[in-house]
Design an enzyme around this catalytic site. Sequence first.
Site, PDB file in Angstrom:
ATOM      1  N   PRO A 172       0.847  -1.208   0.000  1.00 23.89           N
ATOM      2  CA  PRO A 172       0.000   0.000   0.000  1.00 23.89           C
ATOM      3  C   PRO A 172       0.874   1.248   0.000  1.00 23.89           C
ATOM      4  O   PRO A 172       2.075   1.178   0.276  1.00 23.89           O
ATOM      5  CB  PRO A 172      -0.765  -0.128   1.317  1.00 23.89           C
ATOM      6  CG  PRO A 172       0.122  -0.923   2.209  1.00 23.89           C
ATOM      7  CD  PRO A 172       0.955  -1.820   1.329  1.00 23.89           C
ATOM      8  N   GLY A 227      -1.415   4.472  -9.743  1.00 26.03           N
ATOM      9  CA  GLY A 227      -0.619   5.579  -9.220  1.00 26.03           C
ATOM     10  C   GLY A 227      -0.189   6.494 -10.341  1.00 26.03           C
ATOM     11  O   GLY A 227      -0.842   6.557 -11.394  1.00 26.03           O
ATOM     12  N   GLU A 249      -3.058   1.538 -13.949  1.00 26.62           N
ATOM     13  CA  GLU A 249      -4.087   2.580 -13.925  1.00 26.62           C
ATOM     14  C   GLU A 249      -3.372   3.851 -13.499  1.00 26.62           C
ATOM     15  O   GLU A 249      -3.048   4.026 -12.329  1.00 26.62           O
ATOM     16  CB  GLU A 249      -5.198   2.164 -12.948  1.00 26.62           C
ATOM     17  CG  GLU A 249      -6.530   2.769 -13.302  1.00 26.62           C
ATOM     18  CD  GLU A 249      -6.712   4.090 -12.615  1.00 26.62           C
ATOM     19  OE1 GLU A 249      -6.308   5.126 -13.219  1.00 26.62           O
ATOM     20  OE2 GLU A 249      -7.224   4.120 -11.502  1.00 26.62           O
ATOM     21  N   CYS A 283      -8.111  10.405 -10.002  1.00 30.25           N
ATOM     22  CA  CYS A 283      -7.564  10.400 -11.367  1.00 30.25           C
ATOM     23  C   CYS A 283      -8.651  10.675 -12.393  1.00 30.25           C
ATOM     24  O   CYS A 283      -8.356  10.872 -13.564  1.00 30.25           O
ATOM     25  CB  CYS A 283      -6.859   9.083 -11.645  1.00 30.25           C
ATOM     26  SG  CYS A 283      -7.857   7.681 -11.201  1.00 30.25           S
ATOM     27  N   GLU A 380      -1.841  16.802 -14.421  1.00 29.23           N
ATOM     28  CA  GLU A 380      -2.898  16.427 -13.489  1.00 29.23           C
ATOM     29  C   GLU A 380      -2.711  17.261 -12.214  1.00 29.23           C
ATOM     30  O   GLU A 380      -1.652  17.213 -11.593  1.00 29.23           O
ATOM     31  CB  GLU A 380      -2.766  14.928 -13.188  1.00 29.23           C
ATOM     32  CG  GLU A 380      -3.966  14.330 -12.544  1.00 29.23           C
ATOM     33  CD  GLU A 380      -3.844  12.820 -12.394  1.00 29.23           C
ATOM     34  OE1 GLU A 380      -2.706  12.310 -12.294  1.00 29.23           O
ATOM     35  OE2 GLU A 380      -4.888  12.162 -12.363  1.00 29.23           O
TER      36      GLU A 380
HETATM   37  P1  ADP Z   1       2.216   9.910  -5.705  1.00 30.31           P
HETATM   38  O1  ADP Z   1       3.435  10.581  -6.273  1.00 30.31           O
HETATM   39  O2  ADP Z   1       0.967  10.609  -5.975  1.00 30.31           O
HETATM   40  O3  ADP Z   1       2.391   9.468  -4.278  1.00 30.31           O
HETATM   41  P2  ADP Z   1       2.951   7.429  -6.733  1.00 30.31           P
HETATM   42  O4  ADP Z   1       2.745   6.873  -8.085  1.00 30.31           O
HETATM   43  O5  ADP Z   1       4.314   7.889  -6.408  1.00 30.31           O
HETATM   44  O6  ADP Z   1       1.985   8.592  -6.546  1.00 30.31           O
HETATM   45  O7  ADP Z   1       2.448   6.394  -5.637  1.00 30.31           O
HETATM   46  C1  ADP Z   1       1.612   5.298  -5.890  1.00 30.31           C
HETATM   47  C2  ADP Z   1       2.196   4.081  -5.275  1.00 30.31           C
HETATM   48  O8  ADP Z   1       3.450   3.812  -5.896  1.00 30.31           O
HETATM   49  C3  ADP Z   1       2.466   4.174  -3.786  1.00 30.31           C
HETATM   50  O9  ADP Z   1       2.158   2.923  -3.204  1.00 30.31           O
HETATM   51  C4  ADP Z   1       3.956   4.435  -3.731  1.00 30.31           C
HETATM   52  O10 ADP Z   1       4.565   3.999  -2.542  1.00 30.31           O
HETATM   53  C5  ADP Z   1       4.423   3.587  -4.884  1.00 30.31           C
HETATM   54  N1  ADP Z   1       5.750   3.941  -5.406  1.00 30.31           N
HETATM   55  C6  ADP Z   1       6.339   5.149  -5.437  1.00 30.31           C
HETATM   56  N2  ADP Z   1       7.562   5.060  -6.016  1.00 30.31           N
HETATM   57  C7  ADP Z   1       7.744   3.754  -6.357  1.00 30.31           C
HETATM   58  C8  ADP Z   1       8.795   3.006  -6.981  1.00 30.31           C
HETATM   59  N3  ADP Z   1       9.932   3.587  -7.381  1.00 30.31           N
HETATM   60  N4  ADP Z   1       8.613   1.670  -7.163  1.00 30.31           N
HETATM   61  C9  ADP Z   1       7.471   1.071  -6.752  1.00 30.31           C
HETATM   62  N5  ADP Z   1       6.451   1.724  -6.168  1.00 30.31           N
HETATM   63  C10 ADP Z   1       6.580   3.044  -5.954  1.00 30.31           C
END
Ligand code: ADP
Length: 477
Positions: A172, A227, A249, A283, A380
Amino acid sequence: MSLSPLLDPWLAHPGQERFAVHDAATGVWLADVPENHVNEALAAIEAAKAAQVDWAALTPRERGAILRRWSELLLKHQDELAYLLTREQGKPLAEARGEIAFAASFFEWFAEEGRRVYGEVIPSPSSARRLLTVRQPVGVAAAITPWNFPVSMLARKAAAALAAGCAIVIKPAEQTPLSALAQQSIAHEAGLPPDLFRIVTASRASASEIGEVFCHSPDIGVLSFTGSTRVGKLLLQQSSASVKRLALELGGNAPFIVFDDANLDEAVTAAIQSKFRNAGQTCVSANRILVHNTIFEAFVQRFVAQVERLKVGNGLESSIHIGPLIDKRAVEKVGRLIEEAIARGGAVLTGGKIHALGGSFFEPTVISGVRADMRIFREEIFGPVAPLTVFQDETEAIALANDSEAGLAAYVFTNTVSRAIRVSEALHYGMVGINEIAISTAEAPFGGVRQSGLGREGARAGIEEYLDIKLLCLGGL
Ligand code: ADP
Protein backbone atom coordinates in the site's frame (compact mmCIF):
# COMPACT_ATOMS: atom_id res chain seq x y z
CA MET A 1 -6.19 4.12 23.05
CA SER A 2 -6.03 1.76 20.10
CA LEU A 3 -7.01 3.32 16.77
CA SER A 4 -8.88 0.17 15.82
CA PRO A 5 -8.82 -3.43 17.02
CA LEU A 6 -8.69 -4.43 13.33
CA LEU A 7 -5.27 -2.85 13.18
CA ASP A 8 -3.71 -4.07 16.41
CA PRO A 9 -2.21 -7.38 15.15
CA TRP A 10 -0.35 -5.68 12.31
CA LEU A 11 1.38 -2.71 13.91
CA ALA A 12 5.16 -2.68 14.41
CA HIS A 13 6.40 -4.83 17.32
CA PRO A 14 8.85 -3.33 19.81
CA GLY A 15 12.31 -3.40 18.27
CA GLN A 16 11.02 -3.97 14.74
CA GLU A 17 12.10 -1.57 11.99
CA ARG A 18 9.19 0.79 11.45
CA PHE A 19 7.86 3.98 9.94
CA ALA A 20 5.26 6.40 11.23
CA VAL A 21 1.81 7.15 9.85
CA HIS A 22 0.32 10.58 10.53
CA ASP A 23 -3.14 12.14 10.58
CA ALA A 24 -3.56 13.95 7.25
CA ALA A 25 -5.48 16.85 8.82
CA THR A 26 -3.54 17.48 12.01
CA GLY A 27 -0.15 15.89 11.38
CA VAL A 28 -0.52 14.02 14.68
CA TRP A 29 1.25 10.64 14.91
CA LEU A 30 -1.20 7.76 14.45
CA ALA A 31 0.81 4.55 14.48
CA ASP A 32 4.09 2.86 13.60
CA VAL A 33 3.90 0.11 10.99
CA PRO A 34 6.57 -2.39 9.89
CA GLU A 35 9.22 -1.19 7.45
CA ASN A 36 9.64 -4.11 5.07
CA HIS A 37 12.47 -4.79 2.66
CA VAL A 38 13.40 -7.22 -0.09
CA ASN A 39 13.53 -10.28 2.18
CA GLU A 40 10.08 -9.72 3.66
CA ALA A 41 8.61 -9.18 0.19
CA LEU A 42 10.24 -12.40 -1.04
CA ALA A 43 8.96 -14.30 2.00
CA ALA A 44 5.41 -13.01 1.41
CA ILE A 45 5.57 -14.13 -2.22
CA GLU A 46 6.93 -17.56 -1.21
CA ALA A 47 4.13 -18.05 1.33
CA ALA A 48 1.52 -16.81 -1.14
CA LYS A 49 2.80 -19.22 -3.79
CA ALA A 50 2.43 -22.19 -1.45
CA ALA A 51 -1.06 -21.14 -0.30
CA GLN A 52 -2.33 -20.45 -3.82
CA VAL A 53 -2.26 -24.10 -4.87
CA ASP A 54 -5.06 -25.14 -2.51
CA TRP A 55 -6.97 -21.91 -3.12
CA ALA A 56 -7.03 -22.54 -6.87
CA ALA A 57 -8.28 -26.07 -6.22
CA LEU A 58 -11.44 -24.78 -4.51
CA THR A 59 -14.53 -24.28 -6.62
CA PRO A 60 -15.30 -20.68 -7.65
CA ARG A 61 -18.42 -20.94 -5.52
CA GLU A 62 -16.36 -21.81 -2.44
CA ARG A 63 -14.01 -18.91 -3.08
CA GLY A 64 -16.99 -16.67 -3.77
CA ALA A 65 -18.54 -17.48 -0.39
CA ILE A 66 -15.46 -16.10 1.37
CA LEU A 67 -15.36 -13.00 -0.81
CA ARG A 68 -19.04 -12.36 -0.18
CA ARG A 69 -18.40 -12.55 3.58
CA TRP A 70 -15.52 -10.11 3.09
CA SER A 71 -17.94 -7.71 1.41
CA GLU A 72 -20.42 -8.06 4.28
CA LEU A 73 -17.68 -7.53 6.87
CA LEU A 74 -16.50 -4.34 5.18
CA LEU A 75 -20.03 -3.02 5.63
CA LYS A 76 -20.23 -4.31 9.19
CA HIS A 77 -17.00 -2.44 10.02
CA GLN A 78 -17.86 0.52 7.79
CA ASP A 79 -17.71 3.17 10.52
CA GLU A 80 -14.48 1.89 12.04
CA LEU A 81 -12.77 1.65 8.65
CA ALA A 82 -14.09 5.04 7.51
CA TYR A 83 -12.68 6.62 10.66
CA LEU A 84 -9.24 5.12 9.98
CA LEU A 85 -9.43 6.21 6.36
CA THR A 86 -10.34 9.80 7.18
CA ARG A 87 -7.54 10.01 9.69
CA GLU A 88 -4.76 8.69 7.49
CA GLN A 89 -6.05 10.05 4.18
CA GLY A 90 -8.03 13.18 5.09
CA LYS A 91 -11.23 12.80 3.08
CA PRO A 92 -14.50 13.81 4.77
CA LEU A 93 -16.08 11.01 6.79
CA ALA A 94 -19.11 10.77 4.47
CA GLU A 95 -16.80 10.19 1.50
CA ALA A 96 -14.81 7.65 3.53
CA ARG A 97 -17.99 5.72 4.33
CA GLY A 98 -18.83 5.82 0.63
CA GLU A 99 -15.42 4.42 -0.23
CA ILE A 100 -15.87 1.46 2.15
CA ALA A 101 -19.22 0.66 0.50
CA PHE A 102 -17.58 0.98 -2.92
CA ALA A 103 -14.85 -1.43 -1.81
CA ALA A 104 -17.48 -3.89 -0.58
CA SER A 105 -19.18 -3.78 -3.98
CA PHE A 106 -16.04 -5.20 -5.65
CA PHE A 107 -15.95 -8.23 -3.34
CA GLU A 108 -19.65 -8.78 -3.96
CA TRP A 109 -19.21 -8.47 -7.74
CA PHE A 110 -16.14 -10.68 -8.10
CA ALA A 111 -17.55 -13.31 -5.71
CA GLU A 112 -20.04 -13.95 -8.55
CA GLU A 113 -17.78 -13.17 -11.51
CA GLY A 114 -15.40 -15.97 -10.50
CA ARG A 115 -18.17 -18.43 -11.38
CA ARG A 116 -18.25 -17.20 -14.97
CA VAL A 117 -14.64 -17.90 -15.98
CA TYR A 118 -15.67 -19.93 -18.99
CA GLY A 119 -13.50 -21.86 -21.43
CA GLU A 120 -14.25 -22.58 -25.09
CA VAL A 121 -14.67 -25.53 -27.39
CA ILE A 122 -13.25 -24.39 -30.72
CA PRO A 123 -14.32 -26.03 -34.00
CA SER A 124 -11.21 -27.91 -35.09
CA PRO A 125 -9.75 -27.80 -38.61
CA SER A 126 -8.98 -31.54 -38.25
CA SER A 127 -11.47 -34.31 -37.48
CA ALA A 128 -8.68 -36.14 -35.60
CA ARG A 129 -8.22 -33.30 -33.13
CA ARG A 130 -10.29 -31.36 -30.61
CA LEU A 131 -9.47 -27.85 -29.41
CA LEU A 132 -10.47 -26.70 -25.93
CA THR A 133 -9.45 -23.72 -23.87
CA VAL A 134 -9.49 -23.32 -20.13
CA ARG A 135 -8.69 -20.13 -18.19
CA GLN A 136 -6.44 -20.57 -15.21
CA PRO A 137 -5.19 -18.25 -12.47
CA VAL A 138 -1.78 -16.67 -13.17
CA GLY A 139 -0.61 -17.77 -9.70
CA VAL A 140 0.54 -15.00 -7.38
CA ALA A 141 -0.43 -11.44 -8.24
CA ALA A 142 1.29 -8.36 -6.85
CA ALA A 143 -0.23 -4.93 -6.41
CA ILE A 144 0.99 -1.45 -5.58
CA THR A 145 -1.85 0.77 -4.45
CA PRO A 146 -2.27 4.55 -4.11
CA TRP A 147 -3.18 6.80 -1.19
CA ASN A 148 -6.17 8.58 -2.75
CA PHE A 149 -8.55 5.59 -2.57
CA PRO A 150 -6.55 3.19 -0.41
CA VAL A 151 -9.47 0.89 0.47
CA SER A 152 -11.37 0.64 -2.80
CA MET A 153 -8.33 0.42 -5.11
CA LEU A 154 -6.98 -2.40 -2.98
CA ALA A 155 -10.40 -4.09 -3.08
CA ARG A 156 -10.73 -3.74 -6.86
CA LYS A 157 -7.46 -5.63 -7.31
CA ALA A 158 -7.66 -8.15 -4.45
CA ALA A 159 -11.25 -9.21 -5.11
CA ALA A 160 -10.56 -9.90 -8.80
CA ALA A 161 -7.29 -11.73 -8.10
CA LEU A 162 -8.73 -13.93 -5.34
CA ALA A 163 -11.88 -14.70 -7.33
CA ALA A 164 -9.67 -15.85 -10.22
CA GLY A 165 -7.89 -18.26 -7.87
CA CYS A 166 -4.74 -16.20 -7.38
CA ALA A 167 -3.01 -15.14 -4.19
CA ILE A 168 -2.07 -11.47 -3.90
CA VAL A 169 0.76 -9.56 -2.22
CA ILE A 170 0.16 -5.83 -1.86
CA LYS A 171 2.31 -2.84 -1.09
CA PRO A 172 0.00 0.00 0.00
CA ALA A 173 1.01 3.65 -0.29
CA GLU A 174 3.23 4.80 2.57
CA GLN A 175 0.78 7.54 3.60
CA THR A 176 -2.16 5.13 3.98
CA PRO A 177 -1.10 1.65 5.11
CA LEU A 178 -3.51 1.47 8.07
CA SER A 179 -6.74 0.80 6.19
CA ALA A 180 -4.87 -1.82 4.15
CA LEU A 181 -3.58 -3.58 7.25
CA ALA A 182 -7.07 -3.50 8.77
CA GLN A 183 -8.29 -5.45 5.76
CA GLN A 184 -5.97 -8.30 6.73
CA SER A 185 -8.14 -8.71 9.82
CA ILE A 186 -11.25 -8.59 7.67
CA ALA A 187 -9.78 -11.28 5.39
CA HIS A 188 -9.10 -13.56 8.35
CA GLU A 189 -12.56 -12.94 9.78
CA ALA A 190 -14.06 -13.79 6.38
CA GLY A 191 -12.28 -17.15 6.52
CA LEU A 192 -9.61 -16.54 3.87
CA PRO A 193 -6.78 -19.05 4.38
CA PRO A 194 -3.63 -17.27 5.62
CA ASP A 195 -0.94 -16.07 3.19
CA LEU A 196 -3.30 -15.56 0.25
CA PHE A 197 -3.62 -11.86 0.97
CA ARG A 198 -0.45 -10.29 2.31
CA ILE A 199 0.14 -6.60 2.96
CA VAL A 200 3.79 -5.55 2.77
CA THR A 201 4.09 -2.06 4.22
CA ALA A 202 7.05 0.15 3.33
CA SER A 203 8.01 3.80 3.58
CA ARG A 204 8.72 5.91 0.49
CA ALA A 205 12.41 5.07 0.89
CA SER A 206 11.76 1.32 0.57
CA ALA A 207 8.93 1.46 -1.99
CA SER A 208 11.30 1.06 -4.91
CA GLU A 209 13.02 -2.06 -3.58
CA ILE A 210 9.65 -3.74 -3.02
CA GLY A 211 8.60 -2.62 -6.51
CA GLU A 212 11.75 -4.18 -7.96
CA VAL A 213 11.02 -7.50 -6.24
CA PHE A 214 7.51 -7.48 -7.72
CA CYS A 215 8.85 -6.70 -11.21
CA HIS A 216 11.69 -9.22 -11.16
CA SER A 217 10.20 -12.18 -9.28
CA PRO A 218 9.47 -15.14 -11.57
CA ASP A 219 6.72 -16.14 -9.14
CA ILE A 220 4.61 -13.02 -9.77
CA GLY A 221 2.22 -13.59 -12.67
CA VAL A 222 0.92 -10.06 -12.91
CA LEU A 223 1.66 -6.71 -11.27
CA SER A 224 -1.30 -4.38 -10.93
CA PHE A 225 -0.43 -0.76 -10.20
CA THR A 226 -2.52 2.33 -9.58
CA GLY A 227 -0.62 5.58 -9.22
CA SER A 228 1.34 8.18 -11.06
CA THR A 229 2.32 7.88 -14.72
CA ARG A 230 5.93 8.42 -13.67
CA VAL A 231 6.04 5.33 -11.44
CA GLY A 232 3.94 3.33 -13.94
CA LYS A 233 6.55 3.92 -16.62
CA LEU A 234 9.31 2.92 -14.24
CA LEU A 235 7.55 -0.37 -13.43
CA LEU A 236 7.06 -1.02 -17.14
CA GLN A 237 10.79 -0.56 -17.68
CA GLN A 238 11.74 -2.72 -14.72
CA SER A 239 9.43 -5.50 -15.88
CA SER A 240 11.00 -5.96 -19.28
CA ALA A 241 13.63 -8.44 -18.07
CA SER A 242 11.01 -10.83 -16.68
CA VAL A 243 8.37 -10.03 -19.35
CA LYS A 244 5.97 -9.35 -16.52
CA ARG A 245 2.34 -8.78 -17.31
CA LEU A 246 1.28 -5.36 -16.02
CA ALA A 247 -2.07 -3.77 -15.35
CA LEU A 248 -1.58 -0.02 -15.03
CA GLU A 249 -4.09 2.58 -13.92
CA LEU A 250 -2.19 5.84 -14.22
CA GLY A 251 -2.90 9.54 -14.22
CA GLY A 252 -5.73 11.30 -16.02
CA ASN A 253 -6.34 14.83 -17.25
CA ALA A 254 -10.12 14.79 -17.59
CA PRO A 255 -11.78 17.38 -19.80
CA PHE A 256 -15.23 18.45 -18.61
CA ILE A 257 -17.02 19.92 -21.65
CA VAL A 258 -20.13 22.05 -21.19
CA PHE A 259 -22.05 22.89 -24.39
CA ASP A 260 -24.52 25.76 -24.70
CA ASP A 261 -27.43 23.31 -24.89
CA ALA A 262 -26.61 21.66 -21.54
CA ASN A 263 -28.74 22.00 -18.44
CA LEU A 264 -26.58 24.63 -16.79
CA ASP A 265 -27.51 23.98 -13.17
CA GLU A 266 -26.91 20.27 -13.53
CA ALA A 267 -23.59 20.88 -15.29
CA VAL A 268 -22.43 23.27 -12.56
CA THR A 269 -23.35 20.87 -9.75
CA ALA A 270 -21.70 17.95 -11.55
CA ALA A 271 -18.54 19.98 -12.20
CA ILE A 272 -18.32 20.86 -8.50
CA GLN A 273 -18.72 17.23 -7.47
CA SER A 274 -16.25 15.94 -10.01
CA LYS A 275 -13.67 18.62 -9.25
CA PHE A 276 -13.80 18.82 -5.46
CA ARG A 277 -14.52 15.26 -4.32
CA ASN A 278 -11.54 14.00 -2.31
CA ALA A 279 -10.15 17.56 -2.55
CA GLY A 280 -9.60 17.01 -6.28
CA GLN A 281 -7.31 14.05 -5.64
CA THR A 282 -8.85 11.52 -7.99
CA CYS A 283 -7.56 10.40 -11.37
CA VAL A 284 -11.00 11.05 -12.90
CA SER A 285 -11.43 14.56 -11.41
CA ALA A 286 -12.48 17.25 -13.87
CA ASN A 287 -9.02 18.65 -14.58
CA ARG A 288 -9.95 21.11 -17.34
CA ILE A 289 -13.40 22.66 -17.52
CA LEU A 290 -14.16 23.68 -21.11
CA VAL A 291 -17.20 25.92 -21.54
CA HIS A 292 -19.01 27.14 -24.67
CA ASN A 293 -18.47 30.90 -25.11
CA THR A 294 -22.18 31.81 -25.22
CA ILE A 295 -22.82 30.42 -21.72
CA PHE A 296 -19.41 31.10 -20.18
CA GLU A 297 -20.42 34.11 -18.06
CA ALA A 298 -23.55 32.40 -16.72
CA PHE A 299 -21.58 29.23 -15.93
CA VAL A 300 -18.81 31.10 -14.13
CA GLN A 301 -21.21 33.08 -11.98
CA ARG A 302 -23.03 30.00 -10.70
CA PHE A 303 -19.87 27.90 -10.44
CA VAL A 304 -17.93 30.42 -8.37
CA ALA A 305 -20.92 31.04 -6.09
CA GLN A 306 -21.13 27.30 -5.34
CA VAL A 307 -17.39 26.91 -4.87
CA GLU A 308 -17.43 29.72 -2.31
CA ARG A 309 -19.96 27.75 -0.25
CA LEU A 310 -17.66 24.70 0.05
CA LYS A 311 -16.50 24.14 3.61
CA VAL A 312 -12.85 23.21 4.19
CA GLY A 313 -11.76 21.45 7.37
CA ASN A 314 -10.90 18.28 9.24
CA GLY A 315 -12.89 15.47 7.61
CA LEU A 316 -13.92 14.15 11.03
CA GLU A 317 -16.07 17.25 11.59
CA SER A 318 -19.59 17.24 10.21
CA SER A 319 -20.59 19.14 7.06
CA ILE A 320 -17.03 19.40 5.71
CA HIS A 321 -16.77 19.20 1.94
CA ILE A 322 -13.03 19.41 1.46
CA GLY A 323 -10.36 17.90 3.68
CA PRO A 324 -6.60 18.47 3.56
CA LEU A 325 -4.37 17.47 0.66
CA ILE A 326 -2.36 14.35 1.31
CA ASP A 327 0.85 16.16 2.23
CA LYS A 328 2.96 19.31 1.86
CA ARG A 329 4.43 18.07 -1.41
CA ALA A 330 0.91 18.07 -2.92
CA VAL A 331 0.26 21.60 -1.62
CA GLU A 332 3.49 22.86 -3.13
CA LYS A 333 2.67 21.33 -6.50
CA VAL A 334 -0.80 22.91 -6.60
CA GLY A 335 0.70 26.28 -5.58
CA ARG A 336 3.29 26.09 -8.37
CA LEU A 337 0.66 25.31 -11.02
CA ILE A 338 -1.45 28.28 -9.93
CA GLU A 339 1.54 30.63 -9.88
CA GLU A 340 2.55 29.64 -13.38
CA ALA A 341 -1.03 30.06 -14.65
CA ILE A 342 -1.26 33.56 -13.14
CA ALA A 343 2.13 34.57 -14.54
CA ARG A 344 0.90 33.59 -17.98
CA GLY A 345 -2.36 35.51 -17.84
CA GLY A 346 -4.78 33.30 -15.88
CA ALA A 347 -7.13 35.06 -13.42
CA VAL A 348 -7.98 33.68 -9.98
CA LEU A 349 -11.73 34.14 -9.45
CA THR A 350 -11.77 32.66 -5.96
CA GLY A 351 -9.28 30.96 -3.63
CA GLY A 352 -5.75 30.54 -4.93
CA LYS A 353 -3.70 29.97 -1.81
CA ILE A 354 -3.06 27.82 1.25
CA HIS A 355 -6.13 27.85 3.50
CA ALA A 356 -6.16 29.84 6.74
CA LEU A 357 -6.27 26.50 8.60
CA GLY A 358 -2.66 25.95 7.46
CA GLY A 359 -1.23 22.42 7.31
CA SER A 360 -2.01 20.93 3.93
CA PHE A 361 -5.42 22.59 3.59
CA PHE A 362 -5.86 24.51 0.35
CA GLU A 363 -8.59 26.96 -0.65
CA PRO A 364 -11.05 25.76 -3.28
CA THR A 365 -9.90 27.70 -6.30
CA VAL A 366 -11.26 28.76 -9.68
CA ILE A 367 -8.99 30.12 -12.42
CA SER A 368 -10.24 31.44 -15.73
CA GLY A 369 -8.34 32.27 -18.90
CA VAL A 370 -6.56 28.94 -18.88
CA ARG A 371 -4.87 28.06 -22.17
CA ALA A 372 -3.55 24.82 -23.60
CA ASP A 373 0.07 25.93 -23.25
CA MET A 374 -0.15 26.31 -19.45
CA ARG A 375 1.10 23.57 -17.14
CA ILE A 376 -2.21 23.62 -15.26
CA PHE A 377 -3.91 22.52 -18.49
CA ARG A 378 -1.35 19.85 -19.32
CA GLU A 379 -0.70 18.28 -15.91
CA GLU A 380 -2.90 16.43 -13.49
CA ILE A 381 -3.58 18.97 -10.72
CA PHE A 382 -4.64 16.60 -7.93
CA GLY A 383 -5.97 19.48 -5.86
CA PRO A 384 -9.09 21.64 -5.38
CA VAL A 385 -8.37 23.90 -8.34
CA ALA A 386 -10.77 24.33 -11.28
CA PRO A 387 -9.24 25.77 -14.46
CA LEU A 388 -11.74 27.26 -16.92
CA THR A 389 -11.23 27.52 -20.67
CA VAL A 390 -13.62 28.97 -23.25
CA PHE A 391 -14.30 27.26 -26.58
CA GLN A 392 -16.14 28.51 -29.66
CA ASP A 393 -17.52 25.37 -31.26
CA GLU A 394 -17.67 21.59 -31.14
CA THR A 395 -14.53 21.10 -33.22
CA GLU A 396 -12.48 23.27 -30.91
CA ALA A 397 -13.91 21.57 -27.82
CA ILE A 398 -12.87 18.15 -29.12
CA ALA A 399 -9.41 19.39 -30.11
CA LEU A 400 -8.83 20.96 -26.69
CA ALA A 401 -10.12 17.87 -24.90
CA ASN A 402 -7.87 15.54 -26.89
CA ASP A 403 -4.83 17.78 -26.43
CA SER A 404 -3.38 15.59 -23.68
CA GLU A 405 -1.11 12.58 -23.31
CA ALA A 406 -3.53 11.11 -20.79
CA GLY A 407 -6.77 9.38 -21.76
CA LEU A 408 -8.67 8.19 -18.70
CA ALA A 409 -12.05 9.91 -18.14
CA ALA A 410 -13.83 12.69 -20.02
CA TYR A 411 -17.20 14.34 -19.44
CA VAL A 412 -19.65 15.87 -21.90
CA PHE A 413 -22.66 17.94 -20.92
CA THR A 414 -25.20 18.50 -23.70
CA ASN A 415 -28.88 17.84 -24.28
CA THR A 416 -28.47 17.07 -27.97
CA VAL A 417 -28.29 13.31 -28.49
CA SER A 418 -26.44 13.47 -31.81
CA ARG A 419 -23.80 15.77 -30.32
CA ALA A 420 -23.41 13.54 -27.26
CA ILE A 421 -22.70 10.55 -29.49
CA ARG A 422 -20.50 12.45 -31.96
CA VAL A 423 -18.33 14.05 -29.28
CA SER A 424 -18.07 10.91 -27.11
CA GLU A 425 -16.89 8.91 -30.10
CA ALA A 426 -14.30 11.53 -31.01
CA LEU A 427 -12.77 11.70 -27.53
CA HIS A 428 -9.56 9.69 -27.03
CA TYR A 429 -10.51 8.49 -23.57
CA GLY A 430 -11.26 5.13 -21.92
CA MET A 431 -14.43 6.41 -20.23
CA VAL A 432 -16.87 9.17 -21.16
CA GLY A 433 -19.53 10.42 -18.77
CA ILE A 434 -22.43 11.97 -20.70
CA ASN A 435 -24.41 14.28 -18.43
CA GLU A 436 -23.01 12.14 -15.62
CA ILE A 437 -19.90 12.06 -13.47
CA ALA A 438 -20.52 8.89 -11.41
CA ILE A 439 -18.93 6.62 -14.00
CA SER A 440 -17.14 4.25 -11.66
CA THR A 441 -18.98 1.16 -10.49
CA ALA A 442 -18.04 -2.51 -9.97
CA GLU A 443 -20.07 -3.56 -13.03
CA ALA A 444 -18.36 -1.20 -15.51
CA PRO A 445 -14.82 -1.39 -16.96
CA PHE A 446 -12.52 1.26 -15.50
CA GLY A 447 -9.34 2.22 -17.34
CA GLY A 448 -7.67 4.48 -19.82
CA VAL A 449 -6.02 4.76 -23.19
CA ARG A 450 -2.77 6.45 -24.22
CA GLN A 451 -0.54 7.19 -21.18
CA SER A 452 -3.36 6.54 -18.70
CA GLY A 453 -2.57 2.87 -18.57
CA LEU A 454 -3.04 -0.71 -19.65
CA GLY A 455 -5.98 -2.99 -19.00
CA ARG A 456 -9.31 -2.56 -17.26
CA GLU A 457 -10.44 -3.03 -13.68
CA GLY A 458 -13.85 -4.04 -12.36
CA ALA A 459 -16.53 -5.45 -14.66
CA ARG A 460 -16.18 -8.69 -16.60
CA ALA A 461 -12.85 -7.47 -17.96
CA GLY A 462 -11.28 -6.96 -14.52
CA ILE A 463 -10.80 -10.64 -13.77
CA GLU A 464 -8.99 -11.22 -17.10
CA GLU A 465 -5.83 -9.59 -15.75
CA TYR A 466 -5.47 -12.48 -13.32
CA LEU A 467 -6.13 -15.34 -15.78
CA ASP A 468 -4.17 -17.12 -18.50
CA ILE A 469 -5.81 -18.84 -21.45
CA LYS A 470 -4.55 -22.40 -21.91
CA LEU A 471 -5.18 -24.44 -25.06
CA LEU A 472 -5.81 -28.16 -24.74
CA CYS A 473 -5.28 -29.81 -28.11
CA LEU A 474 -6.53 -33.37 -28.02
CA GLY A 475 -5.34 -35.65 -30.83
CA GLY A 476 -5.75 -39.28 -31.96
CA LEU A 477 -9.51 -39.27 -32.41
P1 ADP B 1 2.22 9.91 -5.70
O1 ADP B 1 3.43 10.58 -6.27
O2 ADP B 1 0.97 10.61 -5.97
O3 ADP B 1 2.39 9.47 -4.28
P2 ADP B 1 2.95 7.43 -6.73
O4 ADP B 1 2.75 6.87 -8.08
O5 ADP B 1 4.31 7.89 -6.41
O6 ADP B 1 1.99 8.59 -6.55
O7 ADP B 1 2.45 6.39 -5.64
C1 ADP B 1 1.61 5.30 -5.89
C2 ADP B 1 2.20 4.08 -5.28
O8 ADP B 1 3.45 3.81 -5.90
C3 ADP B 1 2.47 4.17 -3.79
O9 ADP B 1 2.16 2.92 -3.20
C4 ADP B 1 3.96 4.44 -3.73
O10 ADP B 1 4.56 4.00 -2.54
C5 ADP B 1 4.42 3.59 -4.88
N1 ADP B 1 5.75 3.94 -5.41
C6 ADP B 1 6.34 5.15 -5.44
N2 ADP B 1 7.56 5.06 -6.02
C7 ADP B 1 7.74 3.75 -6.36
C8 ADP B 1 8.79 3.01 -6.98
N3 ADP B 1 9.93 3.59 -7.38
N4 ADP B 1 8.61 1.67 -7.16
C9 ADP B 1 7.47 1.07 -6.75
N5 ADP B 1 6.45 1.72 -6.17
C10 ADP B 1 6.58 3.04 -5.95
